[in-house]
Design an enzyme around this catalytic site. Structure first.
Site, mmCIF file in Angstrom:
data_model
loop_
_atom_site.group_PDB
_atom_site.id
_atom_site.type_symbol
_atom_site.label_atom_id
_atom_site.label_comp_id
_atom_site.label_asym_id
_atom_site.label_seq_id
_atom_site.Cartn_x
_atom_site.Cartn_y
_atom_site.Cartn_z
ATOM 1 N N ASP A 136 3.472 -11.985 9.559
ATOM 2 C CA ASP A 136 2.291 -12.162 8.713
ATOM 3 C C ASP A 136 1.687 -13.530 8.985
ATOM 4 O O ASP A 136 2.362 -14.550 8.860
ATOM 5 C CB ASP A 136 2.697 -12.035 7.244
ATOM 6 N N CYS A 180 -6.943 -11.710 4.659
ATOM 7 C CA CYS A 180 -5.731 -11.115 5.228
ATOM 8 C C CYS A 180 -5.999 -10.129 6.362
ATOM 9 O O CYS A 180 -5.312 -10.134 7.368
ATOM 10 C CB CYS A 180 -4.887 -10.477 4.143
ATOM 11 N N HIS A 224 -2.733 -6.017 0.700
ATOM 12 C CA HIS A 224 -2.507 -7.134 1.610
ATOM 13 C C HIS A 224 -2.167 -6.562 2.991
ATOM 14 O O HIS A 224 -1.458 -5.572 3.104
ATOM 15 C CB HIS A 224 -1.372 -8.023 1.116
#
Length: 636
Positions: free
Chosen positions: A397, A315, A374
């Site tokens: 994202d 991530c 995250h």
């Protein structure tokens, strides 16, 4: 284009898709009406001999447009803001009888109504929001123009031409790569959709090429610097290539909503051969472990040159590369870290944790999950597609988690909408809302098939949401921009012998504790993650810290374990100081130290950083950095 290349449907012609900035259709150098009479010499009419774009780093065009840091020899400007061009003719220009204009073209099949062919008229005064060119100097055989672009124009690399009118048609300059012009989003222009009114924030979120990414645990927040490198050689072209690879129509590349949404899909390679392959299984035999990357430059340049996805990312790597993409194109962006981040697999806006009757988690029924942390990005833009008040920071994202409109992507979702629970707003607001605001529901699955809700934890998800502070490397708590306040902390302790043989990529311990109250038969359940202390890579320098002077960089690592480390890779880079380097050591014995020296010559003055990492099969996420102040070279 000839009619034979077009397909007619019901009296209308279908133009092929124009979805590549790299593809070209060149305009003809002559567009004559009929035959030129015998004896007429077109060279006697006004004729362009040269074009000057004032494109050096020290020229006003790049300084005024905040593009002087780009390592690129072409002119780079930001839309909605004027820039200078000088045109030399074969004779003095007479505005009463001579007529010319500048033209900009992008991609193939240029069309004025699509914004891919832009004829720039000569005007006496600029009109707000429109292209125009004013003559600000007319001396001898030279004309200097001030050209204003539209604040809504396509972002990309344009080809430039100068067209001159004669009684027999148009004479146009030939294709010249030296006059190619990049046009970017403009956070300094009030009419641009990405306008940001705080200069310190513009310096941070657009022009800062080194950032900080936070990771670790809610109770043990850790950080590492990340080289975004958005101004490095080849990165701008690599970012444009990302949109080409997505086959994004050029006409949509002036809209930051569309650009950020395409970028969130393309930074991961899940379904579109995008930039990065994700891996969470601790097996990295065919690429670089995620924790070894120190910046985005190597990744984007490798993707551009190989035209294949780069291995591997997690991530924070996806977020770092996506941040480079956004800042490079001129969209203000920052990396966000959410601690205890929910992954709502079934889109019901809550985390359902199913327990067997003996208190163990049911892996068969539990589909939702919670990440100890995250990372994603925020991009700054207006949202004319939403009600007033939902512009500003948008969550985007690029880590592939869930499918959105047929692709693995997420956002842009208005952060304000997420905070206020407006999950009906596009794009992907429900998923982001669940990541930070969902409740954890503990449910016992009975043997008779019934489900009983045992407890609800309303505070576990989204414990802390942070980003880098403006102008410094510290942490800014932005939890209250996503959610209304919640309060609490807990601690736990375990012995090393119980976990050392089970450690994976990031040396985290994740605890899941359940208990039953005998009197009431109630079940209590809690989760917690902790990150272990990892040794550091030490960076030292000797020699003059000055542009153009030799400087020796020493990278040092000491093995703290009681066992040897095999196949140890060390990585080093520093924008403006040293290009990315790597070195392999076959074995590092227990408590022994290895050193690696590299000679470099800094080429950028001011505050710089050296970033180094070490990775091996037994130990990862070993990292170090060193701040430098590089002096300018004294003038002669």
């Amino acid at each position: 284009m000839s009619d034979t290349t077009r397909t007619a449907f019901g009296g209308r012609r279908a133009i092929p898709l124009n979805n590549s900035n790299a593809a070209e259709d060149n305009l003809p150098t002559e567009e004559l009406v009929g035959l030129v009479p015998r004896g007429v010499n077109l060279e006697e009419y006004l004729h362009v001999t040269s074009v000057h774009l004032f494109k050096e780093r020290w020229d006003s065009n790049k300084i005024d447009h905040h593009t002087d840091q780009y390592d690129n020899n072409n002119l780079i400007v930001r839309r909605g803001q004027s820039f200078y061009v000088q045109i030399d003719f074969n004779r003095p220009y007479n505005s009463r009888r001579d007529h010319f204009r500048v033209e900009y073209v992008i991609g193939r099949y240029p069309q004025e109504n699509k914004g891919t062919y832009i004829p720039v008229p000569i005007v006496s005064e600029f009109q707000s929001g429109k292209w125009g060119a004013k003559v600000i100097m007319n001396e001898d055989r030279s004309v200097r123009l001030s050209i204003q672009s539209s604040p809504e124009c396509i972002v990309g690399k344009f080809r430039m031409y100068v067209a001159v009118w004669t009684p027999y048609g148009i004479l146009r300059t030939p294709r010249n790569q030296e006059t190619d012009t990049y046009i970017l989003f403009n956070p300094w222009c009030e009419e641009d959709a990405v306008y940001l009114d705080d200069e310190k924030e513009r310096q941070e979120y657009v022009l800062n090429d080194i950032g900080v990414i936070f990771y670790g645990d809610f109770n043990n927040v850790k950080s590492r610097s990340w080289s975004y490198g958005q101004f490095e050689d080849g990165i701008l072209d690599a970012c444009l290539y990302v949109m080409d690879r997505a086959q994004m129509d050029l006409s949509g590349r002036g809209n930051p909503i569309k650009v950020s949404r395409v970028g969130s899909a393309m930074v991961n390679a899940k379904d579109d051969e995008g930039v990065l392959v994700g891996s969470w299984d601790n097996i990295y035999a065919y690429g670089v472990p995620p924790s070894a990357w120190t910046g985005s430059v190597d990744i984007l340049l490798e993707y551009r040159s190989s035209e294949k996805p780069v291995r591997y990312g997690q991530c924070w790597v996806f977020a770092g590369v996506f941040n480079t993409f956004l800042r490079c194109l001129g969209i203000p962006a920052r990396v966000i870290t959410n601690y205890f981040s929910a992954h709502d697999n079934d889109a019901n806006l809550q985390m359902d944790i199913f327990l067997e009757e003996d208190g163990r988690v049911s892996s068969r029924l539990t589909k939702d999950s919670v990440w100890n942390y995250h990372c994603w990005n925020e991009a700054w833009m207006t949202r004319p597609d939403l009600p007033v008040g939902f512009g500003g920071w948008q969550a985007v994202d690029s880590t592939p988690q869930e499918n959105s409109d047929g692709m693995y992507r997420c956002g842009p979702a208005s952060v304000q909408a997420v905070k206020h629970g407006h999950v009906c707003f596009q794009f992907d607001a429900p998923f982001v809302f669940a990541e930070v605001n969902s409740d954890v529901i503990y449910i016992t699955a009975k043997k008779d098939g019934t489900h009983v809700v045992e407890s609800v934890d309303t505070t576990h998800i989204g414990k802390l949401i942070v980003t880098k502070k403006v102008g410094e490397d510290g942490m800014e708590d932005i939890t209250d921009t996503y959610k209304f306040q919640e309060v609490k902390k807990e601690e736990v302790l375990v012995r090393a012998g119980e976990y050392m043989s089970q450690l994976l990529e990031q040396a985290f311990l994740h605890f899941f504790v359940t208990a039953r109250v005998e009197e009431s038969r109630d079940i209590l359940a809690k989760q917690k993650s902790v990150v272990l202390t990892i040794p550091k890579v030490i960076i030292k320098v000797r020699g003059a810290a000055m542009v153009g002077s030799d400087m020796v960089v020493t990278v040092e690592f000491t093995n703290p374990l009681t066992e040897s480390l095999q196949t140890v890779w060390m990585y080093l880079e520093g924008p403006g100081v040293i290009i990315p380097k790597r070195k392999m050591f076959r074995e590092v014995h227990p408590n022994s130290t290895v050193q690696w020296e590299e000679l470099c010559r800094p080429w950028v003055s001011g505050h710089r950083k050296l970033i180094a990492s070490m990775t091996s099969d037994s130990l990862r996420h070993v990292y170090g950095e060193l701040d430098l102040e590089i002096q300018r070279r004294p003038s002669m």
